[in-house]
Motif scaffolding. Sequence first.
Motif, PDB file in Angstrom:
ATOM      1  N   GLN A 419       1.022  -1.149   0.007  1.00  0.00           N
ATOM      2  CA  GLN A 419      -0.132   0.008   0.093  1.00  0.00           C
ATOM      3  C   GLN A 419       1.007   0.919  -0.252  1.00  0.00           C
ATOM      4  N   ASN A 420       1.420   1.593  -1.109  1.00  0.00           N
ATOM      5  CA  ASN A 420       2.160   2.759  -1.465  1.00  0.00           C
ATOM      6  C   ASN A 420       1.963   3.550  -2.582  1.00  0.00           C
ATOM      7  N   ARG A 421       1.837   4.470  -2.145  1.00  0.00           N
ATOM      8  CA  ARG A 421       1.611   5.870  -3.975  1.00  0.00           C
ATOM      9  C   ARG A 421       3.061   5.636  -4.732  1.00  0.00           C
ATOM     10  N   ALA A 540      -4.591  -0.421  -3.980  1.00  0.00           N
ATOM     11  CA  ALA A 540      -3.419  -2.077  -3.592  1.00  0.00           C
ATOM     12  C   ALA A 540      -5.333  -3.010  -4.471  1.00  0.00           C
ATOM     13  N   ASN A 541      -6.257  -2.353  -3.559  1.00  0.00           N
ATOM     14  CA  ASN A 541      -7.011  -4.100  -5.085  1.00  0.00           C
ATOM     15  C   ASN A 541      -6.696  -3.460  -5.941  1.00  0.00           C
ATOM     16  N   GLU A 542      -7.058  -2.543  -6.785  1.00  0.00           N
ATOM     17  CA  GLU A 542      -7.045  -2.519  -8.117  1.00  0.00           C
ATOM     18  C   GLU A 542      -6.050  -2.675  -8.398  1.00  0.00           C
ATOM     19  N   LYS A 543      -4.328  -2.872  -7.965  1.00  0.00           N
ATOM     20  CA  LYS A 543      -3.127  -3.339  -8.014  1.00  0.00           C
ATOM     21  C   LYS A 543      -3.934  -5.335  -7.967  1.00  0.00           C
ATOM     22  N   ILE A 544      -3.780  -5.662  -7.310  1.00  0.00           N
ATOM     23  CA  ILE A 544      -4.233  -6.991  -7.066  1.00  0.00           C
ATOM     24  C   ILE A 544      -5.715  -7.623  -8.035  1.00  0.00           C
ATOM     25  N   ALA A 545      -6.298  -7.107  -8.081  1.00  0.00           N
ATOM     26  CA  ALA A 545      -7.642  -7.233  -9.100  1.00  0.00           C
ATOM     27  C   ALA A 545      -7.150  -7.513 -10.066  1.00  0.00           C
ATOM     28  N   TYR A 546      -6.040  -6.209 -10.826  1.00  0.00           N
ATOM     29  CA  TYR A 546      -5.483  -6.516 -12.218  1.00  0.00           C
ATOM     30  C   TYR A 546      -4.939  -7.353 -12.457  1.00  0.00           C
ATOM     31  N   ILE A 547      -3.552  -7.416 -11.472  1.00  0.00           N
ATOM     32  CA  ILE A 547      -3.208  -8.232 -12.053  1.00  0.00           C
ATOM     33  C   ILE A 547      -2.765  -9.800 -11.862  1.00  0.00           C
ATOM     34  N   ALA A 548      -4.375 -10.012 -11.299  1.00  0.00           N
ATOM     35  CA  ALA A 548      -4.760 -11.848 -10.700  1.00  0.00           C
ATOM     36  C   ALA A 548      -5.829 -11.950 -12.569  1.00  0.00           C
ATOM     37  N   ASP A 549      -6.524 -10.447 -12.881  1.00  0.00           N
ATOM     38  CA  ASP A 549      -7.301 -10.451 -14.458  1.00  0.00           C
ATOM     39  C   ASP A 549      -6.357 -10.617 -15.222  1.00  0.00           C
ATOM     40  N   ILE A 550      -4.663  -9.778 -15.315  1.00  0.00           N
ATOM     41  CA  ILE A 550      -3.889  -9.912 -16.461  1.00  0.00           C
ATOM     42  C   ILE A 550      -3.463 -11.596 -16.581  1.00  0.00           C
ATOM     43  N   LYS A 551      -3.465 -12.238 -15.428  1.00  0.00           N
ATOM     44  CA  LYS A 551      -3.124 -13.788 -15.299  1.00  0.00           C
ATOM     45  C   LYS A 551      -3.929 -14.080 -15.928  1.00  0.00           C
ATOM     46  N   ASP A 638     -12.501  -2.977   2.078  1.00  0.00           N
ATOM     47  CA  ASP A 638     -12.561  -4.377   3.404  1.00  0.00           C
ATOM     48  C   ASP A 638     -12.467  -5.430   3.083  1.00  0.00           C
ATOM     49  N   GLN A 639     -14.369  -5.445   2.364  1.00  0.00           N
ATOM     50  CA  GLN A 639     -15.059  -6.349   2.054  1.00  0.00           C
ATOM     51  C   GLN A 639     -14.469  -6.583   0.875  1.00  0.00           C
ATOM     52  N   LEU A 640     -14.628  -5.381  -0.467  1.00  0.00           N
ATOM     53  CA  LEU A 640     -13.819  -6.126  -1.671  1.00  0.00           C
ATOM     54  C   LEU A 640     -12.569  -6.638  -1.620  1.00  0.00           C
ATOM     55  N   LYS A 641     -11.527  -6.226  -0.851  1.00  0.00           N
ATOM     56  CA  LYS A 641     -10.353  -7.383  -0.720  1.00  0.00           C
ATOM     57  C   LYS A 641     -10.608  -8.623  -0.192  1.00  0.00           C
ATOM     58  N   SER A 642     -11.560  -8.948   0.594  1.00  0.00           N
ATOM     59  CA  SER A 642     -11.562  -9.664   0.913  1.00  0.00           C
ATOM     60  C   SER A 642     -12.107 -10.697   0.133  1.00  0.00           C
ATOM     61  N   GLU A 643     -12.725  -9.994  -0.490  1.00  0.00           N
ATOM     62  CA  GLU A 643     -13.443 -11.134  -1.982  1.00  0.00           C
ATOM     63  C   GLU A 643     -12.322 -11.668  -3.149  1.00  0.00           C
ATOM     64  N   ILE A 644     -11.340 -10.146  -3.093  1.00  0.00           N
ATOM     65  CA  ILE A 644     -10.433 -10.909  -4.529  1.00  0.00           C
ATOM     66  C   ILE A 644      -9.991 -11.494  -3.803  1.00  0.00           C
TER      67      ILE A 644
END
Length: 700
Positions: A419-421, A540-551, A638-644
């Motif tokens: 979680q950094n800029r 951070a949520n968006e970044k994790i979701a994008y990485i998984a989606d790209i894969k 936070d809920q979305l993070k758990s789902e991701i």
Amino acid sequence: MRRFHITPSFEDDIDRDVSPSYYSNSQQGSSGNEVRIDRQKILETTEIQLWNLRKEKKLKKKSYVIFENEFGSDAGGLLAEWCTEYFKEATNPLNGIFRHHGKEMRLTVFGDDHGQDKCRKSPIQSQQKQSLPLIKNQDELSDEELKDYLPWWTAGVMIGKVLLLQKVSTSCRLDYSIWRQLLGQSPCIEDLGEEEQEVAQRMRNMLDDPEYCKQIDLSFEISIEEEDGQNIQVNSMNQSEYINLYAKRKIFGSDKSIKQRSALFQGFRESLPYEYLFSDHILILQDDARENDINDQQQSNSKYKEIITPTQLTPKELDDIICGSQEIDVSEWERFCHYDGIKGQQSEQQSQWIWNIIRRMNDKQRRDLLQFSTGVRNLPIGGFARLPLNSDGYVFEIKWVSCNVKINDEIIQLFSVKQNRESISEYKKRIDEYINALKAEANIHECAIRALNENKIKNAEQMLMFNIYKRNIELIKKDIEECEIENNQYEINMNSNLIVDFDSLIQQRTHLNRGLTKFSSQNANEIQKLANEAELKAFANEKIAYIADIKTTTIQNRSNQPLIELNIQRINSRKSRQRLQQTLQITKLIHSVTCEIEKKSNQALINVEQYDDDLEQAHLMELNELEEKLLIEIRLNDQLKSEINKQQIEQLEEESLRFPLPKGHTCFNSIDIPLYQLEEIMEMRILYALNNTDNGFGFN
């Protein structure tokens, strides 16, 4: 709480093998008793083994432990493990040896089960058929009686062994009346807990005032010596009898309870010399007040009056020695920890991971880890400083060991998101990578549509597929458009934030040059900080979701087959992008209001323009409303993070099974931890090991 130290001085006629110093340094193969324990039948095997040692008159001799069908050489750790595991089962009310009572939920003997078959039965009846010579000691049960109460005799022996070990603590929090009797003192009603304090005071009033019993209108409702006790009115003539009968019943219970207590006390006395507690001992105390200072009259009524001294242990002190501390201080644990195996930055990272994991653990998991590595679940009074040192001179040791199993880079990338800029170039690169994956997917759908058009749509199924491909292309193009807008907006926001930060810095510098202290609303500063944290979480949520989606998208694109059903990764990507935009809208307003508050406050401070009170209140009210919206957004993120993370965690759990488990060395207060690549894998393998410790030593 007073601090004390016990120094035994044994006489010539006492078995010197009971010296406590042995138990922390015992080694398998030395002269002593071999105790073979089946972990799955720990109560039964412990009872039979100790009974056999008693018959052979070896009960007070030093012992070493062997767990059946397990690896492990006893250098003190297996003995501690035995005591810990025994009391874990013995203190479970379902096993019928002890039960909880009172508000403090302390343990007392199980007592009469009223024919419900809940009280533990002695295994000796089925194991021991031949007659034994009776042991006739004053105030003790005979062998024949003792066989029927073997579980409680065994518990007394094990309490004595723990007392000899001193630095091993168990979860056997007995009633204070039992501790007092173990010390040779006469118990009282106050020992039963807070709920009996009022009863005790009422009884004192009865003895002080003969007329008091008339006021409270009591009868002999607990009938022990007299029949029809409910019909006997308490008066000044029989009030002493009533008090004696009531106290006897409340403290000792039924006749069966009395027998169980007798067996417990006898086992305790037989496991160590009685003089160990009372004769030739030195107690070093920090104050002179004693709970057990007794007068001559009390001594004359005591069963052990000839050896009771004013320096005798109190029930509370014995409880502390046997049960130890109820809390585990993680900071103290970390302070007493020594590391071995690797040095430098990698060691610092692994160390940070392990203590992060321990701090996230609940109390049970921490005790499980403590037992896994030391053999004890409770720390002695005094904490980690009172644990015996291992052979290398350390209280607790973590050894980092090599790990040849590796995890693929994609998983590491997914779980290493911080979680950094991000810089503008880093953000642009990441979004462009996602856009390229989406464009590649869109091309595959367009190719599928062209193929259908070239072959001409012939049936309803082909028409359905055509519509699905067309709809998916529209959605993908919308995703690409939103990502491009997002990419441009990020650069604008970053530049805007830089300007705001620069202006704030100039204002601070102006104040410093004038010798003024920076002034702004404390509440505004806290909300501003909360807004920054919320942005980082959303990114951070968006970044994790994008990485998984790209894969997922890359794997699907390799097959050159268009995806018909929407996958969960794409759903999470769209949700995270939506949540990020919602969060940024709120945080942008918060930044604007807080900047205005700071600007107005600074102008008032340097006497340029006064901050109108009504305007200030309006700003603060607006800020409070935005804070409420922000808190809702944080909860949704936070809920979305758990789902991701759910699917990723499931994948990682399956992947983690390839990695070796940590290994505990209870004899040396140490744990071997492989060099895992991720903190999440370290946590999974540690918890997996702790959840399978019932398999005993040598589990892999």
